[in-house]
Design a protein around this motif. Structure first.
Motif, PDB file in Angstrom:
ATOM      1  N   GLU A 100       0.826  -1.208   0.000  1.00 47.58           N
ATOM      2  CA  GLU A 100       0.000   0.000   0.000  1.00 47.58           C
ATOM      3  C   GLU A 100       0.859   1.256   0.000  1.00 47.58           C
ATOM      4  N   LEU A 101       1.985   1.209   0.695  1.00 46.19           N
ATOM      5  CA  LEU A 101       2.897   2.358   0.657  1.00 46.19           C
ATOM      6  C   LEU A 101       3.375   2.627  -0.769  1.00 46.19           C
ATOM      7  N   ALA A 102       3.713   1.570  -1.473  1.00 49.97           N
ATOM      8  CA  ALA A 102       4.167   1.737  -2.852  1.00 49.97           C
ATOM      9  C   ALA A 102       3.064   2.312  -3.719  1.00 49.97           C
ATOM     10  N   MET A 103       1.848   1.812  -3.536  1.00 51.93           N
ATOM     11  CA  MET A 103       0.718   2.333  -4.292  1.00 51.93           C
ATOM     12  C   MET A 103       0.512   3.814  -3.979  1.00 51.93           C
ATOM     13  N   PHE A 104       0.614   4.164  -2.719  1.00 53.49           N
ATOM     14  CA  PHE A 104       0.434   5.548  -2.279  1.00 53.49           C
ATOM     15  C   PHE A 104       1.498   6.450  -2.889  1.00 53.49           C
ATOM     16  N   ASP A 105       2.716   5.928  -3.045  1.00 52.47           N
ATOM     17  CA  ASP A 105       3.839   6.727  -3.537  1.00 52.47           C
ATOM     18  C   ASP A 105       3.839   6.881  -5.056  1.00 52.47           C
ATOM     19  N   ILE A 106       3.445   5.840  -5.775  1.00 51.17           N
ATOM     20  CA  ILE A 106       3.730   5.787  -7.202  1.00 51.17           C
ATOM     21  C   ILE A 106       2.482   5.675  -8.071  1.00 51.17           C
ATOM     22  N   ALA A 107       1.423   5.028  -7.587  1.00 49.64           N
ATOM     23  CA  ALA A 107       0.322   4.648  -8.458  1.00 49.64           C
ATOM     24  C   ALA A 107      -0.456   5.851  -8.985  1.00 49.64           C
ATOM     25  N   GLY A 108      -0.953   5.706 -10.219  1.00 50.00           N
ATOM     26  CA  GLY A 108      -1.857   6.688 -10.782  1.00 50.00           C
ATOM     27  C   GLY A 108      -3.264   6.504 -10.242  1.00 50.00           C
ATOM     28  N   ASP A 109      -4.147   7.427 -10.590  1.00 44.36           N
ATOM     29  CA  ASP A 109      -5.508   7.394 -10.060  1.00 44.36           C
ATOM     30  C   ASP A 109      -6.298   6.180 -10.534  1.00 44.36           C
ATOM     31  N   ASP A 110      -5.894   5.603 -11.665  1.00 40.71           N
ATOM     32  CA  ASP A 110      -6.631   4.459 -12.197  1.00 40.71           C
ATOM     33  C   ASP A 110      -6.060   3.120 -11.745  1.00 40.71           C
ATOM     34  N   PHE A 111      -5.098   3.154 -10.831  1.00 42.60           N
ATOM     35  CA  PHE A 111      -4.468   1.915 -10.354  1.00 42.60           C
ATOM     36  C   PHE A 111      -5.233   1.398  -9.136  1.00 42.60           C
ATOM     37  N   VAL A 112      -5.602   0.132  -9.169  1.00 44.52           N
ATOM     38  CA  VAL A 112      -6.357  -0.486  -8.074  1.00 44.52           C
ATOM     39  C   VAL A 112      -5.593  -1.700  -7.569  1.00 44.52           C
ATOM     40  N   LEU A 113      -5.286  -1.713  -6.281  1.00 45.06           N
ATOM     41  CA  LEU A 113      -4.618  -2.854  -5.641  1.00 45.06           C
ATOM     42  C   LEU A 113      -5.669  -3.680  -4.912  1.00 45.06           C
ATOM     43  N   MET A 114      -5.747  -4.962  -5.230  1.00 43.50           N
ATOM     44  CA  MET A 114      -6.794  -5.826  -4.691  1.00 43.50           C
ATOM     45  C   MET A 114      -6.186  -6.915  -3.799  1.00 43.50           C
ATOM     46  N   PRO A 115      -6.173  -6.725  -2.466  1.00 42.93           N
ATOM     47  CA  PRO A 115      -5.640  -7.771  -1.585  1.00 42.93           C
ATOM     48  C   PRO A 115      -6.604  -8.957  -1.493  1.00 42.93           C
ATOM     49  N   ILE A 116      -6.065 -10.171  -1.623  1.00 39.27           N
ATOM     50  CA  ILE A 116      -6.876 -11.382  -1.546  1.00 39.27           C
ATOM     51  C   ILE A 116      -6.150 -12.398  -0.671  1.00 39.27           C
ATOM     52  N   ASP A 117      -6.894 -13.051   0.200  1.00 37.07           N
ATOM     53  CA  ASP A 117      -6.324 -13.997   1.154  1.00 37.07           C
ATOM     54  C   ASP A 117      -6.053 -15.353   0.497  1.00 37.07           C
ATOM     55  N   THR A 118      -4.845 -15.885   0.742  1.00 34.91           N
ATOM     56  CA  THR A 118      -4.509 -17.242   0.283  1.00 34.91           C
ATOM     57  C   THR A 118      -4.542 -18.261   1.415  1.00 34.91           C
ATOM     58  N   ALA A 119      -4.548 -17.769   2.663  1.00 36.04           N
ATOM     59  CA  ALA A 119      -4.443 -18.622   3.855  1.00 36.04           C
ATOM     60  C   ALA A 119      -3.148 -19.425   3.879  1.00 36.04           C
ATOM     61  N   GLY A 120      -2.221 -19.133   2.965  1.00 34.35           N
ATOM     62  CA  GLY A 120      -0.920 -19.793   2.953  1.00 34.35           C
ATOM     63  C   GLY A 120      -0.942 -21.223   2.453  1.00 34.35           C
ATOM     64  N   THR A 121      -1.983 -21.606   1.681  1.00 35.97           N
ATOM     65  CA  THR A 121      -2.110 -22.984   1.226  1.00 35.97           C
ATOM     66  C   THR A 121      -2.167 -23.065  -0.302  1.00 35.97           C
ATOM     67  N   TYR A 122      -1.999 -24.276  -0.813  1.00 37.28           N
ATOM     68  CA  TYR A 122      -2.112 -24.501  -2.258  1.00 37.28           C
ATOM     69  C   TYR A 122      -3.510 -24.140  -2.745  1.00 37.28           C
TER      70      TYR A 122
END
Length: 434
Positions: free
Chosen positions: A86-108
């Protein structure tokens, strides 16, 4: 901190593209200026994508998925890496950039499900997952959809075309340290490795690593960490019994001689445990933590002197708990230059109130790369991602190769009485790396 290497235009959140013909850009942490902002970023677990992502906006938004373990035993690590991204997005991303966090639970299965959610939501790139098992699950879905993946794993076995492993790979760290050791006159290498997947992974690369820099690889031994046989394994590895027998035979010879010179030689052998040189002058020890403390102490006990034999480790040696170990004094390991990390860690702490885990820089650099690519009129392309000039991030220069691997420029650090110190800086360009 982020930028491109020589040969590619540089863009930051604060200034337009600049002429790259000078020194490589040093990104978003200029020496005299603060980071762009200390403002806290919005919270949210990101376990599931809101339905708003599955809409017509996907046509014009530049969506990048961030796959991390946001639940389960590694949730705290996953959240910290999310914050770094999120820091990187805040620093560099344009207005049309969307970061979507998704949980993997650490498994296959979690990686597979998360990648499917990302693809269905219109992700142009996937960052993560963290663990190799999750990477394997996500890769199947992402490759079928032709969505590039920049994983945070350091296991190069999960790398393939379109799936990059961006972690700090131990084999590459050893390669850098071995190359430095040869410049200091050490050419005869041996290795003492844990009997596990990690040790076998290191072993498979050693011949190529050592021969590439003109060295020779001699004995390679495996030990079972924490086992009752560990002491005997290291005793045998050190050829201790034969060297003790050599000492006794040499002393008997000197005593039989009886000359003044022989008596002086006998006095010099007082307190000496063994006699005769080892068949190696550099020892590769990729163990870390308690295992490394135990192994290094036994090496000293069986008369492998670190002032004679150059001990070589990995970035896992960058642990203050190891710096006071007498047997590791003078040991070297490869690591990213620490200055950029310190700046990043301080920024992270000011923003989120805690120190980041060390690998969180991978999330920052990967998210910064995605945001930088998204700002280009051509969007995120494989040709742009594999720019041979590479990029500059928190962990220094890095580049992605066509076969899914990553290459980095590492500094050489040495364990000294007051901590680990840089004794050879990280290279500034890739023609100096390997």
């Amino acid at each position: 901190m982020f930028g491109t290497q020589r040969g590619a235009p540089v863009e930051t959140a604060n200034q337009p593209a600049v002429d790259p013909t000078g020194a490589p850009d040093q990104g978003l942490i200029p020496d005299a200026n603060p980071w762009p902002s200390d403002a806290a970023l919005p919270e949210g677990e990101g376990v599931e994508l809101p339905t708003l992502y599955n809409d017509e906006a996907a046509v014009f938004e530049k969506r990048v998925a961030l796959l991390l373990p946001l639940s389960g035993q590694h949730a705290d690590l996953g959240r910290a890496m999310r914050h770094a991204a999120e820091l990187a997005m805040f620093d560099i991303a344009g207005d049309d950039f969307v970061l979507m966090p998704i949980d993997t639970a650490g498994t296959y299965q979690g990686g597979q499900n998360a990648a499917r959610q990302a693809v269905d939501a219109g992700a142009k790139m996937i960052l993560g997952p963290l663990f190799s098992e999750s990477v394997s699950g996500a890769s199947e879905v992402a490759k079928a959809a032709n969505v590039p993946v920049i994983a945070f794993s350091n296991n190069r076995r999960v790398a393939e075309n379109g799936v990059w492993v961006s972690g700090l790979i131990p084999e590459d760290q050893i390669a850098r340290a071995v190359g430095y050791a040869t410049t200091q006159g050490h050419f005869r290498f041996a290795a003492l490795l844990p009997q596990n997947d990690y040790g076998r992974q290191i072993a498979s690369a050693l011949n190529g690593v050592v021969s590439r820099v003109g060295g020779s690889l001699g004995r390679v031994a495996f030990y079972q960490p924490g086992s009752e046989s560990l002491q005997q394994t290291i005793r045998d590895f050190a050829n201790y019994d034969a060297r003790r027998a050599n000492l006794r035979a040499h002393k008997a010879q000197l005593e039989a001689d009886g000359s003044a010179g022989a008596k002086r030689a006998l006095r010099r052998l007082e307190g000496v445990d063994t006699f005769g040189e080892l068949d190696f002058d550099a020892l590769i020890l990729p163990a870390t933590g308690g295992d490394l403390r135990q192994v290094s102490a036994l090496l000293a006990y069986f008369d492998i002197d670190p002032s004679v034999v150059q001990f070589i480790g990995t970035f896992g040696w960058n642990d203050p708990g190891l710096f006071a170990e007498p047997a590791l004094k003078g040991g070297i390991f490869a690591a990213p230059n620490p200055e950029n990390w310190n700046l990043f860690a301080n920024r992270f702490e000011r923003t989120f109130g805690s120190q980041p885990p060390r690998i969180s820089s991978l999330a920052y650099d990967s998210a910064a790369l995605a945001a930088l690519m998204a700002r280009d009129e051509n969007g995120i392309t494989r040709d742009a991602l594999t720019n041979p000039s590479g990029f500059v991030g928190v962990d220094g220069i890095f580049r992605l190769t066509a076969d899914g691997q990553s290459e980095r420029g590492y500094a050489i650090m040495q364990i000294q009485p007051d901590g680990a110190k840089v004794i050879a800086p990280a290279p500034a360009t890739f023609d100096q790396v390997f």
